[in-house]
Design a protein around this motif. Sequence first.
Motif, PDB file in Angstrom:
ATOM      1  N   ALA A  34       0.820  -0.946  -0.071  1.00 27.10           N
ATOM      2  CA  ALA A  34      -0.098   0.072   0.076  1.00 27.10           C
ATOM      3  C   ALA A  34       0.973   1.244  -0.046  1.00 27.10           C
ATOM      4  CB  ALA A  34      -0.999  -0.133   1.165  1.00 27.10           C
ATOM      5  N   ASP A  39      -3.837  -0.623  -4.214  1.00 24.64           N
ATOM      6  CA  ASP A  39      -4.735  -0.897  -3.591  1.00 24.64           C
ATOM      7  C   ASP A  39      -4.815  -2.431  -2.992  1.00 24.64           C
ATOM      8  OD1 ASP A  39      -5.974   1.405  -3.737  1.00 24.64           O
ATOM      9  OD2 ASP A  39      -6.691   0.994  -5.736  1.00 24.64           O
ATOM     10  N   GLU A  52      -9.141  -6.611   9.802  1.00 21.08           N
ATOM     11  CA  GLU A  52      -9.728  -5.145   9.800  1.00 21.08           C
ATOM     12  C   GLU A  52      -8.852  -4.286  10.335  1.00 21.08           C
ATOM     13  OE1 GLU A  52     -12.502  -3.611   8.505  1.00 21.08           O
ATOM     14  OE2 GLU A  52     -12.710  -5.621   7.696  1.00 21.08           O
ATOM     15  N   ALA A  55      -6.376  -3.813   7.226  1.00 16.55           N
ATOM     16  CA  ALA A  55      -7.272  -2.912   6.212  1.00 16.55           C
ATOM     17  C   ALA A  55      -7.179  -1.573   6.807  1.00 16.55           C
ATOM     18  CB  ALA A  55      -8.701  -3.209   6.264  1.00 16.55           C
ATOM     19  N   ALA A  56      -7.335  -0.994   8.015  1.00 18.78           N
ATOM     20  CA  ALA A  56      -7.106   0.223   8.535  1.00 18.78           C
ATOM     21  C   ALA A  56      -5.915   0.907   8.432  1.00 18.78           C
ATOM     22  CB  ALA A  56      -7.595   0.150  10.007  1.00 18.78           C
ATOM     23  N   ARG A  59      -5.711   1.783   4.666  1.00 14.41           N
ATOM     24  CA  ARG A  59      -6.192   2.879   4.402  1.00 14.41           C
ATOM     25  C   ARG A  59      -5.526   4.170   4.945  1.00 14.41           C
ATOM     26  NH1 ARG A  59     -10.966  -0.649   6.439  1.00 14.41           N
ATOM     27  NH2 ARG A  59     -11.878  -1.537   4.341  1.00 14.41           N
ATOM     28  N   ARG A  63      -4.830   4.302   0.468  1.00 14.67           N
ATOM     29  CA  ARG A  63      -5.080   3.420  -0.458  1.00 14.67           C
ATOM     30  C   ARG A  63      -6.296   2.488  -0.075  1.00 14.67           C
ATOM     31  NH1 ARG A  63      -2.972   5.294  -4.645  1.00 14.67           N
ATOM     32  NH2 ARG A  63      -3.998   3.770  -5.532  1.00 14.67           N
ATOM     33  N   ARG A  64      -6.884   1.938  -1.032  1.00 19.93           N
ATOM     34  CA  ARG A  64      -8.384   1.227  -0.792  1.00 19.93           C
ATOM     35  C   ARG A  64      -7.696  -0.075  -0.086  1.00 19.93           C
ATOM     36  NH1 ARG A  64     -11.795   0.146  -5.734  1.00 19.93           N
ATOM     37  NH2 ARG A  64      -9.711   0.203  -6.829  1.00 19.93           N
ATOM     38  N   ALA A  65      -8.668  -0.701   0.704  1.00 18.40           N
ATOM     39  CA  ALA A  65      -8.625  -2.126   1.137  1.00 18.40           C
ATOM     40  C   ALA A  65      -9.995  -2.614   1.269  1.00 18.40           C
ATOM     41  CB  ALA A  65      -7.833  -1.919   2.496  1.00 18.40           C
TER      42      ALA A  65
END
Length: 273
Positions: A34, A39, A52, A55-56, A59, A63-65
């Motif tokens: 990232a 992404d 999660e 993912a945080a 982000r 970038r997108r996750a």
Amino acid sequence: MNEQQPGTPSASPRVAVITGADSGIGRATAVRLAGEGMDIGITWHSDEEGAERTAAEVRATGRRAVSAKMDLTRLPDAAGVIDRLAEELGGIDVLVNNAGTGTATLFLDLDLDTVREVVDTDLIGPFLCSQRAARRMIEQGRGGRIVNVTSVHEHQPRVGSAPYCAAKGGLGLLTQVMALELAEHGINVNAVAPGEIATPMTGQTDVDVHQVRRPGVPLGRPGDAREVAAVIAFLSGPDASYVTGASWSVDGGMLRMGPQAGSHLESDAWRRP
């Protein structure tokens, strides 16, 4: 069919999918890629909360996750997660087959269900996920990268790890066959073979690896997941355009000792003649 000429480098990657990215090497790789502008698709098996957190962190780099549950013992259906993540992210340029499991059971004591679980997760799952990713990469027409996270046990055995060693050795040779067959499409395929890395799989999390002593490892310590992620990132990017079919050991020199000796030696006596 959109094919690149053999040896044509792919464009800078845009989307990476990393299996088993809820912790350890997978999480470190997701955050690293990232940071390099990709992404990220994240798969997890049992730790949705960990996914999660990954993912945080992705982000936070801008970038997108997206994440999805994947159980590689439920094949072939589990491999469909690769397609779903690619659809949501708008393609796939990098696949990192990182999800894995192992055993600490002597050969004569193993039961068939355990063997199948390890081999499905560590070999058959990556095989099927790579097929899904490669087909999409070919359709996109811009090449791609596949990185298989194996182990030092791709190269050398360990007592109590028969199905793990068999699967990782198989994944190493699968990497080489994939590299030969996918090269004409501009898809480079490599393996990364970690030694002892401070991750949940080795019972080590949130530790300063420089404070952990491993006399049998030439560099004297276990590795940090981010050190493995750095090699994966290189193999995933444009600077590795002429690298394919290779296995990169990230093991502090453990293979030079033999992984059994490297993890079991309790003194530095070997360092002197």
